[in-house]
Write an enzyme that holds these catalytic residues in place. Structure first.
Site, PDB file in Angstrom:
ATOM      1  N   VAL A 173       0.894  -1.160   0.000  1.00 56.46           N
ATOM      2  CA  VAL A 173       0.000   0.000   0.000  1.00 56.46           C
ATOM      3  C   VAL A 173       0.934   1.213   0.000  1.00 56.46           C
ATOM      4  O   VAL A 173       1.556   1.525   1.016  1.00 56.46           O
ATOM      5  CB  VAL A 173      -0.933   0.007   1.227  1.00 56.46           C
ATOM      6  CG1 VAL A 173      -1.727   1.301   1.308  1.00 56.46           C
ATOM      7  CG2 VAL A 173      -1.882  -1.201   1.166  1.00 56.46           C
ATOM      8  N   PRO A 174       1.081   1.884  -1.141  1.00 55.35           N
ATOM      9  CA  PRO A 174       2.231   2.769  -1.388  1.00 55.35           C
ATOM     10  C   PRO A 174       2.175   4.156  -0.733  1.00 55.35           C
ATOM     11  O   PRO A 174       2.110   5.180  -1.419  1.00 55.35           O
ATOM     12  CB  PRO A 174       2.242   2.880  -2.909  1.00 55.35           C
ATOM     13  CG  PRO A 174       0.790   2.769  -3.281  1.00 55.35           C
ATOM     14  CD  PRO A 174       0.216   1.770  -2.327  1.00 55.35           C
ATOM     15  N   CYS A 175       2.269   4.193   0.574  1.00 58.98           N
ATOM     16  CA  CYS A 175       2.330   5.485   1.264  1.00 58.98           C
ATOM     17  C   CYS A 175       3.624   6.225   0.937  1.00 58.98           C
ATOM     18  O   CYS A 175       3.724   7.437   1.172  1.00 58.98           O
ATOM     19  CB  CYS A 175       2.172   5.298   2.773  1.00 58.98           C
ATOM     20  SG  CYS A 175       3.361   4.175   3.525  1.00 58.98           S
ATOM     21  N   HIS A 176       4.620   5.507   0.383  1.00 58.63           N
ATOM     22  CA  HIS A 176       5.874   6.181   0.006  1.00 58.63           C
ATOM     23  C   HIS A 176       5.666   7.163  -1.141  1.00 58.63           C
ATOM     24  O   HIS A 176       6.520   8.011  -1.391  1.00 58.63           O
ATOM     25  CB  HIS A 176       6.945   5.146  -0.365  1.00 58.63           C
ATOM     26  CG  HIS A 176       6.567   4.262  -1.518  1.00 58.63           C
ATOM     27  ND1 HIS A 176       5.843   3.099  -1.347  1.00 58.63           N
ATOM     28  CD2 HIS A 176       6.796   4.373  -2.869  1.00 58.63           C
ATOM     29  CE1 HIS A 176       5.663   2.520  -2.523  1.00 58.63           C
ATOM     30  NE2 HIS A 176       6.228   3.283  -3.462  1.00 58.63           N
TER      31      HIS A 176
END
EC number: 2.1.1.63
Length: 205
Positions: A173-176
């Site tokens: 889950v790409p919070c980056h």
């Protein structure tokens, strides 16, 4: 010699007599029986990646946790046992697909994950934000303010930051991909170096 010391010595002797292959077979049998009997609520494994060793944990509903080494894997497992279920077992086969997709992602052969996810570690607005994050396309970024607007609460910029900081499934889950308004990295559960590496990897694809 106390009874406890005697038991420890006996156990040590027995362990020394059992080779690693036998121990592996016994563990595999335990894993299979627990799975077959419905006693395996949380399966976990670890995998080496360019951002360090990651802990992967899954429930029957899907991948529930991805943790960086800096989070202390033992502590993460203890927290899962407390918050979800004490029936936690090292069961790598249950995470084979997750490991494969992560390998493909880091090899730049995958731009989106096709894994079932269990978002039960998050609630309310945090979960809403985390559900939205995969909509930020691979190789692209969004600001905290843009994410807040996209989930219908433009004033909740700080809450978006909290949702990203507490994301239980980093990388997948790409919070980056969420940055500050000025384009600087902002915080990241895996550390600034890991966030920079992930963004560079995606930009180079």
């Amino acid at each position: 010699m106390t009874e406890n010391h005697h038991e420890h010595d006996v156990l040590a002797t027995l362990t020394a007599l059992v080779d690693e292959a036998t121990l592996a077979r016994l563990h595999q049998r335990l894993e299979h029986e627990a799975d077959r009997s419905g006693l395996l609520d949380i399966a976990y494994t670890t995998t080496d990646t360019p951002v360090g060793r990651l802990l992967l944990a899954a429930t029957p509903r899907g991948l529930v946790r991805v943790a960086y080494a800096r989070e202390d894997h033992d502590q993460v497992l203890a927290t899962l046992a407390t918050t979800l279920s004490p029936r936690v077992l090292h069961a790598p086969h249950r995470l084979d697909t997750a490991v494969r997709e992560l390998d493909e992602y880091f090899a730049r052969r995958r731009t989106a994950f096709d894994l079932p996810l269990d978002l039960s570690l998050s609630r309310g607005f945090r979960q809403l934000v985390q559900q939205h994050l995969p909509e930020i396309a691979y190789g692209h970024t969004a600001s905290y303010a843009e994410v807040a607007r996209s989930v219908g609460n433009p004033k909740a910029v700080r809450a978006v930051g909290t949702a990203c900081a507490t994301n239980p499934l980093p990388v997948v889950v790409p919070c980056h991909r969420v940055l500050r308004a000025d384009g600087s990295l902002g915080g990241y559960i895996g550390g600034a170096e890991a966030k920079h590496l992930l963004l560079e990897l995606e930009a180079a694809a």
